[in-house]
Design an enzyme around this catalytic site. Structure first.
Site, PDB file in Angstrom:
ATOM      1  N   SER A   1      40.193  43.485  36.328  1.00 49.74           N
ATOM      2  CA  SER A   1      38.951  44.250  36.306  1.00 49.74           C
ATOM      3  C   SER A   1      39.185  45.744  36.182  1.00 49.74           C
ATOM      4  O   SER A   1      38.286  46.477  35.767  1.00 49.74           O
ATOM      5  CB  SER A   1      38.157  43.960  37.580  1.00 49.74           C
ATOM      6  OG  SER A   1      38.922  44.313  38.723  1.00 49.74           O
TER       7      SER A   1
ATOM      8  N   ASP B   1      48.539  44.975  49.552  1.00 50.15           N
ATOM      9  CA  ASP B   1      48.453  43.921  48.534  1.00 50.15           C
ATOM     10  C   ASP B   1      49.808  43.240  48.369  1.00 50.15           C
ATOM     11  O   ASP B   1      50.299  43.062  47.252  1.00 50.15           O
ATOM     12  CB  ASP B   1      47.981  44.506  47.208  1.00 50.15           C
ATOM     13  CG  ASP B   1      47.489  43.422  46.251  1.00 50.15           C
ATOM     14  OD1 ASP B   1      47.251  42.297  46.715  1.00 50.15           O
ATOM     15  OD2 ASP B   1      47.355  43.703  45.047  1.00 50.15           O
TER      16      ASP B   1
END
Length: 590
Positions: free
Chosen positions: A14, A125
């Site tokens: 994205s 992450d």
């Protein structure tokens, strides 16, 4: 991107795209993360955060950022390319990694996390996809969380790329007071997956993830339970209450004993109860059997080997840039030398041809009675006048020979200066020369005439008076316009009678790189006084008159004067009248 050749897509998400590219000059394979052009500020904020971090922190187990550039309003991050990840290892080893390999990987991953945490950096992450593995077995933590792996055509993308499976409970509940423990939770989930080959907390939504956390790990802490009950997202949802064994090896029976202890210390519901990265590095799992003492030399050797491989690639990239920089430095250095010492050396080399030219001109000017020492003294005065023509300011004691060498590209300036300066004394009383083809030259000469040399000695003044006396022998040479034809004919007379002077002048022409035709255009004003050869040094004024009379008798000196034109007109009229009379006297022939 002009310097890179695109080889294919690595991932797309994205926020941007990750491309595999090849440097055109060095052949180095790199990974370029290209952020999408979006009107919102979130993309730029994420990109700038990553750039700031990667430029500030460097570690053996962190991926290296090579360069950053912007093209077409898109931010490009260029990384070293490692196409193998822990996720690829897990796909190859379906039942998990071998224990020795697992321990080596975990030790390097912990080194990277501890480096970040020691600098107050939270990765947020950590997952198998973001752990790169080189061919030599070196792991490097990266952040490709903005992109998702490309599946085969027709395959369905999974939610794995969302990294929900590795989120800590405080992140799921959107607690604002999270910190470094979120990375420790993600590490615990990844350790189980690396050891077993299966993800520990796969989920399809945040509620599903919370339900599995409660079932497999433990109940929410009072602080998190309070956030859960007040959250509108989970309104009306009731989580189960599960009793879990306190023993880590019973809780994680599929793991090795020491490895289970590490996982249990990582997967604590309360963030304050989780172990730190520095404590994990000193855990018995890594300290037993002298693992650290044995593996660190091996790791350093591998890092050194990879550094050598990279050094074989990067100098190729930097060698051309270094050569360009060296060329630029050489250019700057040579320009500096030319403006200082080298220019002086070149000017000294040009002294001899300029002195020879001055002497030849003096011969042309009829200065045969001047001795050699006087010539040298006069050259000093000539140099001062040439210095007035030059733009560079010179001191009164400086000679022209040290200013600049003659310019072969534009010989007119040098020729005019050298030809006219010997007669500057006599030309002070000369009437203005009105030449159609040399007005500019005459103007330049007059500008120098009104600035007489301060260094002219008494001998030079005497020569000036002698030049005036020589000029008065033929007054027409100063007052009449010789014209281009007369200048050419005067050149012919001079070339026939002065062979030795021609040889010297030809040598000077070769040295100063200008042709005879160029001299014809600029030297005609003083041609009448240059018909005297060098061999007539001791001749008197009467001998000069005899030479000029003889030159008028030659065929090459057919120069029309005003007197000759009048005489020719009278002769033509007389011959015309005689012919008409003869025709009248002739009898008519029938």
């Amino acid at each position: 991107m002009e310097m890179y050749e695109t080889l294919g897509k690595v991932g797309e998400g994205s926020y941007g795209t990750v491309m595999k590219c090849k440097h055109k000059n060095t052949g180095q394979i790199v990974a370029i993360k290209i952020f999408y052009e979006r009107p919102e500020q979130s993309v730029n904020k994420i990109a700038m955060r990553e750039i700031k971090f990667l430029k500030q922190f460097h570690h053996e187990n962190l991926v290296n950022l090579i360069e950053v550039f912007r093209q077409k309003k898109k931010i490009h991050l260029v990384f070293e390319f490692i196409d193998h990840t822990v996720l690829d290892e897990l796909q190859h080893y379906c039942h998990g990694l071998e224990s020795k390999r697992l321990r080596k990987y975990l030790f390097q991953i912990l080194r990277a996390i501890d480096y970040l945490h020691s600098n107050n950096i939270i990765h947020r992450d950590i997952k198998p996809e973001n752990i790169l593995v080189s061919q030599s077995g070196i792991t490097k933590l990266c952040d490709f969380g903005f992109a998702r792996t490309l599946a085969a055509p027709g395959d369905i993308y999974t939610d794995y790329v969302a990294t929900r499976w590795y989120r800590a409970p405080e992140l799921v509940l959107k607690d604002t007071s999270y910190g470094k423990p979120v990375d420790i939770w993600a590490l615990g989930c990844m350790i189980i997956e690396m050891a077993t080959g299966n993800p520990y907390l796969p989920s399809s939504s945040d509620l599903d993830l919370l339900h599995k956390i409660v079932l497999k790990v433990g109940n929410l802490s009072p602080h998190l339970q309070n956030i859960f009950s007040k959250s509108p997202i989970f309104a009306g949802v009731v989580l189960p209450q599960v009793q879990h064994p306190k023993n880590a090896r019973k809780k994680y029976p599929k793991l090795n004993g020491l490895l289970a202890d590490i996982v249990h210390a990582c997967l604590q519901i309360d963030p304050a109860d989780r172990i730190s990265s520095s404590d994990l590095l000193h855990h018995e799992y890594f300290t037993r059997d002298g693992f650290i003492e044995k593996f660190m030399p091996e790791l350093k050797a591998k890092l050194l080997q990879e550094a050598k491989v990279n050094s074989l690639i990067k100098p190729k990239e930097s060698s051309k840039e270094n050569e360009l920089r060296k060329d630029e430095r050489k250019t700057v250095y040579t320009n500096t030398l030319l403006s200082s010492s080298v220019l002086g050396k070149e000017i000294e080399k040009e002294k001899k041809p300029k002195e020879i030219k001055v002497r030849v001109i003096k011969v042309k000017g009829g200065r045969g009675d001047i001795s050699e020492p006087k010539k040298k003294e006069y050259e000093g005065g000539l140099c001062q006048q040439d210095a007035n023509e030059n733009v560079h300011p010179m001191s009164p004691d400086t000679k022209l020979v040290t200013i600049e060498p003659p310019n072969p590209i534009n010989p007119s300036t040098n020729c005019n200066g050298l030809k006219e300066n010997p007669h500057c004394g006599g030309s002070m009383t000369m009437p203005p020369i009105n030449l159609t083809n040399s007005n500019l030259m005459a103007a330049n000469l007059n500008s120098n005439l009104f600035h007489p040399s301060v260094r002219l000695t008494e001998r030079a003044k005497k020569r000036r008076t002698s030049s005036q006396s020589i000029g008065q022998v033929m007054p027409n040479s100063r007052q009449e316009d010789p014209g281009p034809i007369q200048s050419q004919m005067g050149k012919g007379i001079f070339n026939e009678r002065t062979g030795h002077s021609d040889q010297m002048s030809n040598e000077n022409k070769r040295k100063l790189n200008f042709s005879r035709s160029d001299r014809k255009e600029f030297h005609f004003p003083e041609l009448p006084v240059t018909i005297q050869p060098k061999d007539t040094k001791g001749m008197e004024v009467k001998q000069i008159k005899m030479l000029k009379r003889e030159s008028k008798k030659t065929d090459s000196s057919k120069i029309p004067t005003l007197l000759n034109v009048d005489q020719n007109q009278e002769k033509q009229e007389n011959t015309g009248n005689a012919q008409t009379e003869r025709k009248k006297n002739l009898p008519d022939v029938e």
